[in-house]
Design a protein around this motif. Structure first.
Motif, mmCIF file in Angstrom:
data_model
loop_
_atom_site.group_PDB
_atom_site.id
_atom_site.type_symbol
_atom_site.label_atom_id
_atom_site.label_comp_id
_atom_site.label_asym_id
_atom_site.label_seq_id
_atom_site.Cartn_x
_atom_site.Cartn_y
_atom_site.Cartn_z
ATOM 1 N N LEU A 303 -32.635 11.700 20.685
ATOM 2 C CA LEU A 303 -31.596 10.718 20.993
ATOM 3 C C LEU A 303 -31.484 9.610 19.951
ATOM 4 N N GLY A 304 -32.554 9.351 19.197
ATOM 5 C CA GLY A 304 -32.496 8.327 18.163
ATOM 6 C C GLY A 304 -33.034 6.976 18.563
ATOM 7 N N ALA A 444 -39.433 28.921 23.855
ATOM 8 C CA ALA A 444 -38.694 30.164 24.071
ATOM 9 C C ALA A 444 -37.224 29.857 24.358
ATOM 10 N N ASN A 445 -36.961 28.843 25.185
ATOM 11 C CA ASN A 445 -35.579 28.496 25.518
ATOM 12 C C ASN A 445 -34.841 27.920 24.321
ATOM 13 N N PHE A 446 -35.531 27.076 23.540
ATOM 14 C CA PHE A 446 -34.908 26.409 22.397
ATOM 15 C C PHE A 446 -34.399 27.424 21.375
ATOM 16 N N TYR A 447 -35.274 28.312 20.957
ATOM 17 C CA TYR A 447 -34.860 29.279 19.936
ATOM 18 C C TYR A 447 -33.928 30.348 20.507
ATOM 19 N N GLY A 448 -34.040 30.619 21.811
ATOM 20 C CA GLY A 448 -33.087 31.531 22.439
ATOM 21 C C GLY A 448 -31.690 30.934 22.469
ATOM 22 N N PRO A 470 -38.126 22.099 18.384
ATOM 23 C CA PRO A 470 -37.600 21.459 19.594
ATOM 24 C C PRO A 470 -37.881 19.956 19.620
ATOM 25 N N LEU A 471 -36.908 19.188 20.133
ATOM 26 C CA LEU A 471 -37.025 17.743 20.372
ATOM 27 C C LEU A 471 -37.135 16.923 19.094
ATOM 28 N N SER A 481 -26.149 18.615 15.737
ATOM 29 C CA SER A 481 -25.502 18.631 17.043
ATOM 30 C C SER A 481 -26.032 19.744 17.935
ATOM 31 N N VAL A 482 -26.114 20.971 17.398
ATOM 32 C CA VAL A 482 -26.552 22.099 18.216
ATOM 33 C C VAL A 482 -28.030 21.966 18.563
ATOM 34 N N VAL A 483 -28.829 21.433 17.647
ATOM 35 C CA VAL A 483 -30.255 21.242 17.935
ATOM 36 C C VAL A 483 -30.449 20.169 18.996
ATOM 37 N N ARG A 484 -29.619 19.129 18.956
ATOM 38 C CA ARG A 484 -29.722 18.076 19.973
ATOM 39 C C ARG A 484 -29.384 18.629 21.350
ATOM 40 N N ASP A 485 -28.357 19.481 21.432
ATOM 41 C CA ASP A 485 -28.020 20.096 22.719
ATOM 42 C C ASP A 485 -29.169 20.977 23.215
ATOM 43 N N ALA A 486 -29.723 21.781 22.305
ATOM 44 C CA ALA A 486 -30.828 22.664 22.682
ATOM 45 C C ALA A 486 -32.052 21.854 23.106
ATOM 46 N N SER A 487 -32.320 20.766 22.381
ATOM 47 C CA SER A 487 -33.477 19.933 22.713
ATOM 48 C C SER A 487 -33.312 19.251 24.062
#
Length: 551
Positions: A303-304, A444-448, A470-471, A481-487
């Motif tokens: 989140l920053g 597992a969820n993050f990379y999936g 992750p995170l 953006s996509v990593v933040r959503d996944a995290s």
């Protein structure tokens, strides 16, 4: 007026109390300060073997591993070799390892130094309380324990705040180096004012084998899960570590039964309340520490939030623990701890579930010490995090003192030291096992999730996982953006798992705990038998309700 001799004695005891508080305080402070520093450590330190979140997990868990493994053994060493001597050794060891951690050039060496720092901390925690037990009596001892508990509670509040300020204004390295001046003061007070004391009846037989088996069990399960999942289970080392952990876990009860002087006396678990309290401690403290761990990384890495903002985020909730915990201890003594131990974690679970709804768009609190305009948090903090923090703190306030009451009244006074040490160690084991479990789920969820969003990218490759974790915000702006959503999804999963652990702990307490009112009084010989181990979590009860709550 106070006579001169009495005034000198009071001054003498104040220095002893100061040494004890500083000794245990740096251990508690270190874990909370470093927690806030983990996101910056992940960004700043180079790595050759670990992923970012993997390395952060090891920095957190390596310290807890040796701390929990050696804590019970350290209490026996304190009694036999002398509490002043072992306390001083622990202070020197903690100071040296803090410097090594603060100067670590890479993630791998930092993890190694954290292992050594945890070993030094294991000597300090029982030693600090042993100094109070050996040098204070009667009401003075009660006040000393109260002051010690209050100072420990203060570190819960100040740790994240101090850590955040140090990280934002100086460096994450200052989070470790801040221990050095505290160690110097405590060491001077120890050598100048603390008399030597030991248990003259303590045997020189120590269960080193038991400590090794405990370390292999916890370390193998935690390390194997994290290491294997990070590499998508392509490296046999993860399977080997897990196998060692499983075998050691299976062997542990047999080792304890066969040892003449076991690290963990099996007969204590004939007490129903002792067994249930330790099971719930494993679940609840696993959820408690892992919640704060993943929260700090998510707030800063995804989140920053600044480190100072993340450090202050949960302070409102911890205030309840400091102000009202003693009141709930009195209520538990009057009405029994059962329903308090069930209600506390249930309310904590509601607070954690509130955190599981935090959106990826939540605006960060970028608190900067030199900018008064950033001192007021944004509305998103008030909506997304504050209610969860308050509920979590209220539940913790209701839980902690009754849990201690249930623990300390479930064993005879002669076993109160080792009983408390076992519970203290389990409270450190829970975070490691829960952290490993959650790491597997979220990785597992993050990379999936990324595999479904990033076409043509091999998210299982070691090169990709070394750069994207992750995170933590990636360096590639196209992935932010996509990593933040996944995290964010991963953080929600972590909170759901933590809430489940809290609910299981609440159910275990509600069903399993028997209120002390039904217990019989202690035999006369037990009432006058002092606890010999220094590894106690607080003052032992004045009466001795023997554990007649067996299964």
């Amino acid at each position: 007026m106070i006579p001169g001799a009495r005034r000198e004695e009071l001054s003498f005891k104040r220095w002893i109390l100061l040494a004890a508080v500083l000794g245990s305080g740096i251990v508690f402070l270190d874990s909370t300060v470093v927690n806030v520093a983990l996101p910056r450590i992940g960004r700043d330190l180079p790595r050759s073997l670990f992923g970012v979140l993997e390395g952060q997990s090891y920095v957190y868990n390596a310290y807890l591993l040796t701390l929990s493994t050696l804590l019970i053994l350290a209490g026996a060493l304190n009694d036999y070799f002398g509490r002043r001597r072992m306390f001083a050794i622990g202070l020197v060891g903690f100071g040296v390892t803090s410097v090594l951690c603060g100067l670590a050039p890479n993630m791998e060496l930092l993890v190694l130094f954290r292992v050594l720092q945890g070993a030094a901390g294991a000597v300090l925690v029982p030693g600090s309380l042993a100094l109070i037990t050996a040098n204070f009596t009667g009401e003075e001892q009660g006040r000393a324990f109260g002051f010690w508990a209050g100072a420990s509670g203060a570190t819960t509040i100040l740790g994240p705040v101090v850590g955040g300020l140090l990280v934002d204004t100086i460096s994450w390295r200052a989070a470790f180096l801040i221990n050095v001046p505290l160690v110097v003061v405590a060491l001077w007070a120890t050598y100048k004012h603390v008399p030597e004391s030991r248990d003259e009846q303590a045997s020189g037989t120590f269960d080193w084998l038991g400590a090794i088996v405990v370390g292999l069990a916890v370390g193998g399960l935690a390390f194997g899960s994290i290491y294997g999942q990070q590499r998508d289970w392509r490296d046999p080392i993860g399977f080997v570590a897990l196998a060692i952990g499983v075998l050691a876990s299976v062997a542990l009860p047999f080792v304890m039964i066969r040892r003449s002087n076991p690290l963990i006396p099996p007969h204590l678990f004939r007490s129903r309340n002792f067994t249930v309290t330790n099971i719930s401690t494993l679940l609840i403290y696993g959820a408690l520490y892992v919640t704060s761990y993943y929260l700090a990384i998510f707030q800063q890495g995804s989140l920053g939030y600044t480190a100072a903002g993340a450090g202050l985020a949960f302070v409102p909730g911890t205030l309840f623990l400091i102000v009202f915990s003693a009141r709930f201890g009195s209520l538990a003594a009057r009405y029994g701890p059962r329903w308090f131990m069930a209600a506390g974690p249930a309310i904590m679970a509601v607070g954690v579930l509130w955190l599981a709804r935090v959106p990826a768009s939540s605006v960060a609190w970028t608190l900067r010490p030199g900018d008064p305009g950033t001192f007021v948090p944004p509305l998103s903090y008030v909506v997304d995090f504050l209610p969860g923090a308050l509920l979590f703190g209220i539940g913790l306030m209701i839980l902690v003192a009754p849990l201690t009451t249930a623990l300390m009244t479930s064993v005879p006074v002669r076993n109160s030291g080792v009983g408390s040490a076992i519970n203290n160690a389990i409270s450190r084991v829970g975070p490691q096992l829960a952290g490993a479990l959650i790491f597997v789920f979220i990785t597992a969820n993050f990379y999936g999730y990324l595999a479904g969003k990033l076409s043509g990218v091999d998210v299982t490759s070691s090169s990709f996982r070394a750069k994207v974790s992750p995170l933590n915000t990636p360096l590639d702006p196209q992935l932010v953006s996509v990593v933040r959503d996944a995290s964010t999804i991963c953080f929600h999963i972590a909170m759901f798992v933590a809430a489940l652990l809290l609910i299981l702990g609440a159910v275990a307490n509600g069903i399993g705990i028997k209120n002390a009112a039904a217990q019989a009084a202690a035999p006369a010989e037990a009432k006058h038998e002092p606890a010999t181990s220094g590894a106690v979590a607080g003052p032992a009860p004045s009466a001795d309700p023997v554990a007649q709550d067996s299964f």
